[in-house]
Design a protein around this motif. Structure first.
Motif, mmCIF file in Angstrom:
data_model
loop_
_atom_site.group_PDB
_atom_site.id
_atom_site.type_symbol
_atom_site.label_atom_id
_atom_site.label_comp_id
_atom_site.label_asym_id
_atom_site.label_seq_id
_atom_site.Cartn_x
_atom_site.Cartn_y
_atom_site.Cartn_z
ATOM 1 N N MET A 192 16.230 41.475 42.317
ATOM 2 C CA MET A 192 17.303 43.277 41.486
ATOM 3 C C MET A 192 18.711 41.855 41.481
ATOM 4 N N LYS A 193 19.230 42.444 40.399
ATOM 5 C CA LYS A 193 19.872 42.080 40.060
ATOM 6 C C LYS A 193 21.516 41.966 41.056
ATOM 7 N N PRO A 194 22.492 41.324 41.473
ATOM 8 C CA PRO A 194 23.382 41.777 42.644
ATOM 9 C C PRO A 194 24.306 42.894 41.737
ATOM 10 N N HIS A 195 24.988 44.036 41.892
ATOM 11 C CA HIS A 195 25.577 45.273 40.734
ATOM 12 C C HIS A 195 27.078 44.150 41.294
ATOM 13 N N ILE A 196 27.921 43.671 39.859
ATOM 14 C CA ILE A 196 29.094 43.195 40.045
ATOM 15 C C ILE A 196 30.194 44.497 39.065
ATOM 16 N N VAL A 197 31.578 44.513 40.148
ATOM 17 C CA VAL A 197 31.924 44.904 39.338
ATOM 18 C C VAL A 197 33.688 44.346 38.968
ATOM 19 N N VAL A 198 33.610 44.747 37.439
ATOM 20 C CA VAL A 198 34.518 44.746 37.056
ATOM 21 C C VAL A 198 36.386 45.108 36.621
ATOM 22 N N LEU A 199 36.923 44.751 37.911
ATOM 23 C CA LEU A 199 38.109 45.355 37.789
ATOM 24 C C LEU A 199 39.393 45.643 35.868
ATOM 25 N N ASP A 200 39.806 46.796 35.609
ATOM 26 C CA ASP A 200 40.371 46.575 34.629
ATOM 27 C C ASP A 200 41.556 45.964 35.212
ATOM 28 N N PRO A 201 42.640 45.570 33.764
ATOM 29 C CA PRO A 201 43.724 45.541 33.663
ATOM 30 C C PRO A 201 44.518 45.993 34.956
ATOM 31 N N ALA A 202 44.479 47.369 35.311
ATOM 32 C CA ALA A 202 45.528 48.026 35.207
ATOM 33 C C ALA A 202 45.203 47.607 37.339
ATOM 34 N N GLN A 203 43.933 47.762 37.598
ATOM 35 C CA GLN A 203 42.973 47.409 38.233
ATOM 36 C C GLN A 203 43.361 45.829 39.658
ATOM 37 N N GLN A 204 42.948 45.062 38.429
ATOM 38 C CA GLN A 204 43.591 43.701 38.801
ATOM 39 C C GLN A 204 45.028 43.743 38.867
ATOM 40 N N THR A 205 45.547 44.633 38.670
ATOM 41 C CA THR A 205 47.625 44.410 38.695
ATOM 42 C C THR A 205 47.589 45.220 40.070
ATOM 43 N N VAL A 206 46.943 46.012 40.713
ATOM 44 C CA VAL A 206 47.493 46.442 42.336
ATOM 45 C C VAL A 206 46.527 45.543 42.679
ATOM 46 N N LEU A 207 45.731 44.974 42.585
ATOM 47 C CA LEU A 207 44.800 43.839 43.681
ATOM 48 C C LEU A 207 46.402 43.179 43.717
ATOM 49 N N HIS A 208 46.167 42.711 43.284
ATOM 50 C CA HIS A 208 47.259 41.333 43.126
ATOM 51 C C HIS A 208 48.438 41.787 43.938
ATOM 52 N N ALA A 209 48.738 42.477 43.669
ATOM 53 C CA ALA A 209 49.930 43.719 44.542
ATOM 54 C C ALA A 209 49.472 43.892 46.348
ATOM 55 N N LEU A 210 48.134 43.812 46.373
ATOM 56 C CA LEU A 210 47.656 43.961 47.571
ATOM 57 C C LEU A 210 47.303 42.191 48.723
ATOM 58 N N GLU A 211 47.304 41.726 47.335
ATOM 59 C CA GLU A 211 46.955 40.307 48.171
ATOM 60 C C GLU A 211 48.180 39.520 48.629
ATOM 61 N N SER A 212 49.380 40.327 47.592
ATOM 62 C CA SER A 212 50.990 39.442 47.652
ATOM 63 C C SER A 212 51.414 39.655 49.712
ATOM 64 N N LEU A 213 50.385 40.535 50.511
ATOM 65 C CA LEU A 213 50.398 41.155 51.467
ATOM 66 C C LEU A 213 49.411 39.760 52.528
ATOM 67 N N LEU A 214 48.372 38.759 51.962
ATOM 68 C CA LEU A 214 48.649 37.578 52.634
ATOM 69 C C LEU A 214 48.996 36.824 52.360
ATOM 70 N N ASP A 215 48.508 35.729 53.368
ATOM 71 C CA ASP A 215 49.394 34.068 53.190
ATOM 72 C C ASP A 215 48.088 33.844 52.257
ATOM 73 N N PRO A 216 48.794 33.026 51.014
ATOM 74 C CA PRO A 216 48.151 32.745 49.670
ATOM 75 C C PRO A 216 47.278 32.009 50.759
ATOM 76 N N VAL A 217 47.313 30.693 51.407
ATOM 77 C CA VAL A 217 46.487 29.954 51.491
ATOM 78 C C VAL A 217 45.908 30.208 52.711
ATOM 79 N N ALA A 218 45.160 30.515 53.951
ATOM 80 C CA ALA A 218 45.065 31.377 54.515
ATOM 81 C C ALA A 218 43.370 32.643 54.718
ATOM 82 N N GLY A 219 44.131 33.536 53.692
ATOM 83 C CA GLY A 219 44.144 34.366 53.980
ATOM 84 C C GLY A 219 43.939 35.572 54.904
ATOM 85 N N HIS A 220 45.184 35.251 55.740
ATOM 86 C CA HIS A 220 45.419 36.643 56.419
ATOM 87 C C HIS A 220 46.617 37.223 56.332
#
Length: 359
Positions: free
Chosen positions: A1-29
């Motif tokens: 069975m192929k893995p289920h792949i979720v492709v984020l729409d542009p609005a969701q990608q923008t939100v994910l980038h905002a959330l990722e700004s809470l992380l250290d860009p190198v360590a992921g913490h």
């Protein structure tokens, strides 16, 4: 069975980038690296609370994500939660957390001790479906926010409400304004409200909540005409205990439970009751659900809570009702989160109009 792949729409990608700004860009913490005012952080030497990038203020403690149902708020938050490389994190559905908070407060005798017990050493706390509709809950939410921000935990919430729309009852809204101001002062408010309700795409699966069905029973009335399937259920009703001497009438069999809408939603039951029952009963059916415009508001609110609990627990749920979900919930004024209920019920496979006969 192929893995289920979720492709984020542009609005969701923008939100994910905002959330990722809470992380250290190198360590992921988490970029703040712990809470030195409370204890030594799990990532070693404490870093500044937030990275100063993307326009983010360094004093913000997280993100408040809001928008209409079905836009992907929970999915995006869960992807972020999974990406944070620490064991010091907690994710709660808000109904589940509040039930546990009430129980822990009763046991420990202190709201603050209960909050600390539930959150433990979490540096990241995520709440799904954050809402405030009751003045009693509003007082607990205020204490919760005080504790979260005082402890300098990172907070991410999803909600169908803008902060300004929390506790919408005009009789009590002004009492919650200090907490709304606290949210605005400590969290970045981000909107995810694209044009598409993804639940309407109906990518069916046969497990969890979607293993249930939405059975149309045109012409059915509570206590009158029922589906042939319902009438074939010859099991006697039993009094199912809810705790503190309370019971609710239902049909039970092994890990399945069936309620008539009137028996469950017209009774003074709560989300905490439904949560307790989900520990024993893993397949749920609700029969004879009338158009909600024909019942008192508190009955409708109990249906909202029930669907929230079963959806979050991902338990199969079958509904018998005379109208499709959006018609069933239309024309009902001032019931918080009813649009989310309609959206979730709309995900259930529709079995069409059942054969009916007189009970």
């Amino acid at each position: 069975m192929k893995p289920h792949i979720v492709v984020l729409d542009p609005a969701q990608q923008t939100v994910l980038h905002a959330l990722e700004s809470l992380l250290d860009p190198v360590a992921g913490h988490l970029a703040h690296g712990g809470h030195p005012a409370r204890r030594t952080g799990p990532f070693g030497i404490p870093l500044p609370r937030f990275a100063e990038r993307g326009g983010r203020r360094a004093d913000r403690a997280g993100i408040y994500l809001h928008g209409r149902p079905g836009r992907g708020k929970t999915m995006v938050m869960d992807r972020f939660f999974g990406a944070v490389e620490t064991q010091h994190k907690r994710r709660f559905h808000f109904h589940t957390f509040f039930a546990a908070l009430h129980a822990a407060t009763h046991t420990l005798g202190s709201i603050e001790r209960a909050i600390d017990e539930l959150l433990g050493d979490a540096d990241l706390v995520c709440f799904d479906e954050f809402h405030v509709t009751d003045i009693g809950d509003a007082m607990l939410v205020a204490r919760l926010l005080d504790a979260l921000f005082a402890d300098r935990r990172t907070l991410v919430v999803t909600s169908n409400y803008r902060p300004a729309d929390l506790l919408p009852n005009p009789l009590f809204h002004d009492h919650f304004l200090p907490s709304i101001e606290q949210i605005l002062a400590n969290l970045d408010v981000v909107t995810l409200d694209g044009p598409l309700d993804y639940r309407t795409l109906a990518t069916h699966r046969d497990t969890g909540f979607l293993a249930g069905r939405y059975v149309l029973t045109t012409g059915a009335e509570p206590g009158g005409i029922r589906t042939a399937e319902a009438c074939a259920d010859a099991r006697p009703t039993v009094e199912v205990p809810l705790g503190h001497g309370r019971t609710v009438r239902a049909h039970t069999a092994a890990d399945a439970i069936t309620f008539d809408f009137h028996a469950l939603c017209a009774a003074p039951t709560s989300a905490a009751d439904y949560l307790r029952l989900t520990q024993r009963y893993r397949h749920w059916t609700l029969r004879a659900v009338p158009p909600l415009r024909e019942v008192p508001p508190d009955w409708s609110m109990r249906l909202v809570n029930l669907v929230d609990v079963l959806y979050d627990a991902d338990l199969p749920f079958t509904v018998h009702a005379p109208e499709r979900s959006h018609d069933l919930t239309s024309g009902v004024p001032a019931i918080p989160d009813l649009a989310r209920t309609a959206s979730r019920l709309g995900e259930l496979p529709l079995t069409g109009v059942s054969n009916v006969r007189t009970a």
